[in-house]
Design an enzyme around this catalytic site. Structure first.
Site, short mmCIF file in Angstrom:
data_model
loop_
_atom_site.label_atom_id
_atom_site.label_comp_id
_atom_site.label_asym_id
_atom_site.label_seq_id
_atom_site.Cartn_x
_atom_site.Cartn_y
_atom_site.Cartn_z
N ARG A 41 0.85 -1.20 0.00
CA ARG A 41 0.00 0.00 0.00
C ARG A 41 0.88 1.24 0.00
O ARG A 41 1.66 1.46 0.93
CB ARG A 41 -0.96 0.01 1.19
CG ARG A 41 -1.87 1.24 1.18
CD ARG A 41 -3.13 1.08 1.99
NE ARG A 41 -2.93 0.95 3.42
CZ ARG A 41 -3.91 0.97 4.33
NH1 ARG A 41 -5.17 1.11 3.94
NH2 ARG A 41 -3.65 0.83 5.62
N GLU A 73 -12.86 4.38 0.28
CA GLU A 73 -12.97 4.91 1.64
C GLU A 73 -13.20 6.42 1.67
O GLU A 73 -13.18 7.02 2.74
CB GLU A 73 -11.69 4.57 2.43
CG GLU A 73 -10.42 5.08 1.77
CD GLU A 73 -9.15 4.54 2.41
OE1 GLU A 73 -9.25 3.79 3.39
OE2 GLU A 73 -8.06 4.87 1.92
N ASP A 98 -5.15 2.20 13.67
CA ASP A 98 -4.29 2.94 12.77
C ASP A 98 -4.88 4.32 12.59
O ASP A 98 -5.78 4.73 13.33
CB ASP A 98 -4.05 2.20 11.45
CG ASP A 98 -5.32 2.06 10.61
OD1 ASP A 98 -6.35 2.68 10.94
OD2 ASP A 98 -5.27 1.33 9.60
N ASP A 117 -12.41 5.27 7.90
CA ASP A 117 -12.04 6.37 7.00
C ASP A 117 -13.27 6.91 6.26
O ASP A 117 -13.41 8.12 6.08
CB ASP A 117 -11.00 5.90 5.98
CG ASP A 117 -9.58 6.26 6.40
OD1 ASP A 117 -9.36 7.42 6.78
OD2 ASP A 117 -8.71 5.39 6.35
#
Length: 731
Positions: A337, A429, A631, A457
């Site tokens: 990512r 997201e 996160d 998100d």
């Protein structure tokens, strides 16, 4: 420029330059000169385009804010709102129907459904564990967690608990790989005749109800049986046969363990779960990715009083039913990512001394490193199909996806790769992507190998986009909001309509509580039932347990059912998706206080590790001391919730600040056993506490409610101070 070296008009931080030139480039077939020239070309070509896209985000956001301010008192009109969003370019026309054209996709993305891990690439131990989590012990996962309703007691083996584990596992086999007659609990041995598996039951013999569920065997050099391989919905199950082992010695068939194919794929994350703020941080992240792509990443691990070297697992050799030697892949299929379009990095500066786009650097470096896999000479390959898989997060709409598509075309040209070698994952997201998902997929129809949804998100952007519409629902109530169910359904439906089935993953989000496996077993089967060909789990152990859901649900059959029932149309309308989750009822003072404290504690618990220790993802205790994998997405949703309520007067700054201070004390207490932890209280003046306050009280200054600018700024302050004093500083 101290600490930097000049290449093709760019200034490269020393640590990163040395890594690129001495570690990453050699063995790729790319020269150092061509690499730096290529990076300069990307910066000059895509830097202005990237900035224009970000400026466009800002202009659209300002127009949406203005529309809500003008129309708030009149009440929400869905048709007028949709028309307005179309006029300003937020909504684009639906594309002419098309079918995804991605080619050379590995089966882990196209035809195998199963769990997916996401791990910070900066933690080599986590990365290795995740890559090796392609296989895991079901017996260990059941025994060592609360999956059966309780945790193990004491340090020795509990035979009674072991018997419960074996009974559960064999009852699961009865459902996943049923016998033509009888139960797996009664199997006493195996026979092999003409490529078919026979199972001894007392004095009789039975077979598998579905003969194709037999995959093969593993035998020792002397011919003795070591493993029987089964498969359920494309995932393999390895029955370990060892009557000499403590467990196998008590089993009628000598089964000592069940090894499940678990984490079929893993996202090695350079974005939300890491804290990379400068050249040395980026070099560290890239170095671990390099080790994974070359296959030589190792980590020294101390566990149970002993130390050992952890490395990547090899493949599994076995013999198929017809006697042909075969191989099962020993590692999870890896994606990387990259960072999104927003952030810049001081790792590379342009000719004017300005930071370049971090995502531009990631694109070239991460794909170049993957050349070590594509051009390897022997050993297990990450992509036998010859592809590189890059997840691209936080894109707002199809124009930004098109920019990403063009960027990777340029990367391929620089590195001498065939076009469309790079496959991308679209993280659905951001609200503008959800509302234009088909157009987003269409903008990269030759590259898309993955789409997914993410509550945290997506809710953060939902709140940020509609900030001026009014106060929002509390977080828990968001989970039942009309927009969220529409979002989850439309993601699958649009993915099906665009032809992702059999070509690309359709994913769902994370189970965040790694210590609550009984709850996960009870609830997360909802993801494969919803049509998710992959779904995120927080650990290798969770991946093993979640794999049992994929044994029970044939996701591809389920997708056929969803498609047939919906007639190929989204089950929810665009108006459903665009329904703003406004607070529509009164809250008690206790409810308001609980929401403030939950959000404040969540922000502080995460930020203090990010800023002070550079930890971007870890198990963080929530306000009730339940460990959650956190996160930046968690930080985004919590900060946006407080920003929204402050903005609309549900709470005032004094009340929120008081909660922040009380929660800082709680977080300090939760971390009291950590000798390296730096308390925030009672001074409340350190960079970590100030970062948390910045996110709440100044967050309106950051686009889309993103937390990265604040966190990067404060983390750099801590690192710079530590460098000056030669050690740890106060919080």
């Amino acid at each position: 420029m101290d600490g930097y070296q000049e290449h093709n008009g760019l200034w490269i931080e020393d640590t990163l330059e040395q890594f690129i030139e001495t570690e990453a480039v050699p063995g790729t077939g790319v020269t150092v000169a061509d690499f730096w020239a290529g990076l300069a070309l990307i910066v000059s070509e895509f830097g202005p385009r990237n900035k224009a896209m970000l400026d466009d985000r800002g202009r659209i956001h300002q127009k949406i804010d203005a529309w809500h301010l003008k129309n708030r008192e009149a009440g929400f009109d869905p048709e007028a709102y949709r028309t307005f969003l179309t006029e300003i370019g937020y909504l684009v026309p639906e594309p002419t129907p098309f079918t995804l054209q991605t080619e050379n996709v590995d089966p882990e993305f196209a035809t195998i459904a199963g769990p997916q891990l996401v791990v910070p690439i900066t933690n080599a131990r986590y990365a290795l564990n995740a890559a090796n989590a392609r296989w895991g012990s079901l017996y260990d996962a059941l025994y060592g967690t609360d999956a059966l309703g309780s945790l193990p007691e004491g340090g020795g083996y509990d035979a009674e608990r072991g018997a419960q584990v074996i009974a559960w596992a064999k009852a699961h086999l009865d459902k996943a790989v049923p016998l033509a007659a009888g139960s797996w609990a009664d199997v006493t041995g195996f026979t092999f005749d003409g490529g078919y598996l026979g199972l001894q039951l007392g004095g009789g013999l039975t077979a598998l109800a579905i003969p194709a569920n037999y995959a093969g065997t593993v035998c020792a050099e002397d011919g003795s049986l070591q493993e029987v391989l089964l498969r359920a919905n494309g995932l393999h199950i390895r029955l370990v046969i060892d009557p000499s082992a403590p467990v196998g010695g008590t089993d009628p068939a000598g089964i000592s363990d069940m090894i499940l194919e678990a984490a079929v794929s893993t996202i090695m994350d350079m974005e939300d779960s890491v804290a990379c703020v400068d050249g040395p941080d980026k070099a560290h992240a890239y170095r671990n990715w390099l080790g994974l792509m070359k296959g030589d990443l190792t980590e020294e691990v101390s566990k149970g009083g002993t130390s050992f070297t952890r490395k990547l697992n090899g493949d599994v050799a076995y013999t198929g039913p017809n006697g042909t030697p075969r191989i099962l892949r020993g590692r999870s299929q890896m994606l990387v990512r990259n960072v999104g379009h927003l952030m810049t990095t001081p790792a590379v500066l342009d000719a004017e001394g300005k930071e370049i786009g971090e995502g531009l650097l990631d694109a070239l470096v991460s794909v170049m490193i993957a050349l070590h896999d594509l051009r390897r000479d022997g050993g297990p390959a990450n992509s036998p199909a010859g592809s590189v898989y890059v997840v691209k997060p936080k894109m707002h709409g199809p124009a930004e996806v098109a920019l990403t598509d063009d960027l990777f075309t340029r990367v391929e040209e620089i590195l001498g790769l065939p076009r469309y070698t790079v496959k991308i994952g679209i993280m659905d997201e951001e609200r503008r992507t959800s509302a234009n998902l088909a157009a987003c997929i269409g903008a990269a129809r030759h590259r898309v190998a993955f789409i997914n949804t993410g509550f945290l998100d997506r809710t953060g952007d939902e709140t940020s986009t509609s900030m001026e519409a009014g106060p929002m629902l509390p977080k828990a109530e968001m989970k039942t909001a009309r927009w969220l169910s529409a979002y989850e359904d439309r993601n699958v439906d649009i993915g099906l309509a665009c032809g992702l089935k059999g070509r690309a993953q359709i994913g769902k989000g994370m189970w965040a509580a790694p210590d609550r496996m009984a709850d996960m077993l009870a609830q997360k089967i909802g993801h494969p039932m919803a049509g998710a060909t992959c779904a995120w789990v927080p650990s290798p152990t969770a991946a093993v347990l979640h794999a049992t859901h994929y044994h029970r649900v044939d996701v591809f059959d389920r997708l056929d059912e969803i498609e047939a029932a919906s007639g190929g149309q989204p089950r929810a309308s665009l108006d459903d998706l665009l329904t703003i989750p406004l607070l529509d009822h009164d809250l008690t003072e206790a409810e308001i206080q609980s929401e403030i404290e939950n959000a404040a504690q969540g922000i502080l618990g995460y930020v203090v590790r990010w800023v002070n220790h550079g930890v971007g993802c870890s198990k963080v205790p929530d306000i009730n001391d339940v460990g959650l994998m956190e996160d930046r997405a968690t930080c985004r949703i919590s900060s946006q919730a407080l920003v929204n309520w402050l903005h609309h007067g549900i709470v005032d700054e004094a009340r929120v600040m008081n909660a922040m201070r009380r929660m800082a004390e709680k977080v300090d207490a939760q971390n009291a056993a950590d000798p390296e932890y730096r308390p925030m209280a009672p001074e409340f003046g350190g960079h970590a506490f100030q970062a948390a306050c910045d996110l709440v009280f100044n967050d309106g200054n950051w686009p889309s409610g993103y937390t990265e600018p604040t966190l990067h700024y404060r983390r750099l302050q801590v690192k710079n101070k530590e460098a000056r004093v030669g050690g740890a500083t106060g919080a």
